[in-house]
Design a protein around this motif. Sequence first.
Motif, PDB file in Angstrom:
ATOM      1  N   UNK A   1       1.925   7.236   5.726  1.00  0.00           N
ATOM      2  CA  UNK A   1       2.902   6.216   5.370  1.00  0.00           C
ATOM      3  C   UNK A   1       3.902   6.813   4.391  1.00  0.00           C
ATOM      4  N   UNK A   2       5.024   7.221   4.909  1.00  0.00           N
ATOM      5  CA  UNK A   2       6.097   7.794   4.106  1.00  0.00           C
ATOM      6  C   UNK A   2       7.149   6.726   3.866  1.00  0.00           C
TER       7      UNK A   2
ATOM      8  N   UNK B   1       7.532  -4.667  -0.394  1.00  0.00           N
ATOM      9  CA  UNK B   1       7.435  -5.519   0.796  1.00  0.00           C
ATOM     10  C   UNK B   1       7.167  -4.679   2.045  1.00  0.00           C
ATOM     11  N   UNK B   2       7.884  -3.574   2.174  1.00  0.00           N
ATOM     12  CA  UNK B   2       7.704  -2.712   3.347  1.00  0.00           C
ATOM     13  C   UNK B   2       6.302  -2.106   3.376  1.00  0.00           C
TER      14      UNK B   2
ATOM     15  N   UNK C   1       0.650  -1.777   5.364  1.00  0.00           N
ATOM     16  CA  UNK C   1      -0.781  -1.662   5.072  1.00  0.00           C
ATOM     17  C   UNK C   1      -1.611  -2.685   5.835  1.00  0.00           C
ATOM     18  N   UNK C   2      -0.973  -3.720   6.341  1.00  0.00           N
ATOM     19  CA  UNK C   2      -1.681  -4.755   7.098  1.00  0.00           C
ATOM     20  C   UNK C   2      -1.919  -4.350   8.556  1.00  0.00           C
ATOM     21  N   UNK C   3      -1.283  -3.284   9.025  1.00  0.00           N
ATOM     22  CA  UNK C   3      -1.475  -2.846  10.405  1.00  0.00           C
ATOM     23  C   UNK C   3      -2.919  -2.381  10.605  1.00  0.00           C
TER      24      UNK C   3
ATOM     25  N   UNK D   1      -8.092   3.569   6.266  1.00  0.00           N
ATOM     26  CA  UNK D   1      -7.463   4.389   5.237  1.00  0.00           C
ATOM     27  C   UNK D   1      -6.083   4.836   5.667  1.00  0.00           C
ATOM     28  N   UNK D   2      -5.386   5.445   4.754  1.00  0.00           N
ATOM     29  CA  UNK D   2      -4.047   5.945   5.026  1.00  0.00           C
ATOM     30  C   UNK D   2      -3.670   6.971   3.964  1.00  0.00           C
ATOM     31  N   UNK D   3      -2.581   7.634   4.218  1.00  0.00           N
ATOM     32  CA  UNK D   3      -2.058   8.616   3.286  1.00  0.00           C
ATOM     33  C   UNK D   3      -0.672   8.137   2.858  1.00  0.00           C
TER      34      UNK D   3
END
Length: 102
Positions: A29-30, A66-67, A72-74, A80-82
């Motif tokens: 997530x950039x 907001x973005x 993060x809800x996907x 997890x995510x980066x």
Amino acid sequence: MRIILIGPPGAGKGTQCQRLIEYLRVPHLSTGEMLRAAVRAGTPEGIEAEKYMGQGQLVPDPIIVEMVTKRLEYRDCRGGCLLDGFPRTLPQAEILDDLLER
């Protein structure tokens, strides 16, 4: 697992992200990529963000938060995510802490 890379532009965050996402198989997530995509798509957030980006200013926290919150809800972020480029400010870090608690 959630990983946050923090550093100035050109420090190698993107390079390290590519290595980590290949290894960990989590979404990258950039915020920079998200902002550019929103501008290209002409979303309300993108239109607002473009005003700041065009002047070389940081996009205000409410737009970024907001973005990121929406992303993060996907479903793909459930494992997890980066995060790359977020948080950039103390208020963003505090909001992220609250988001991750939920």
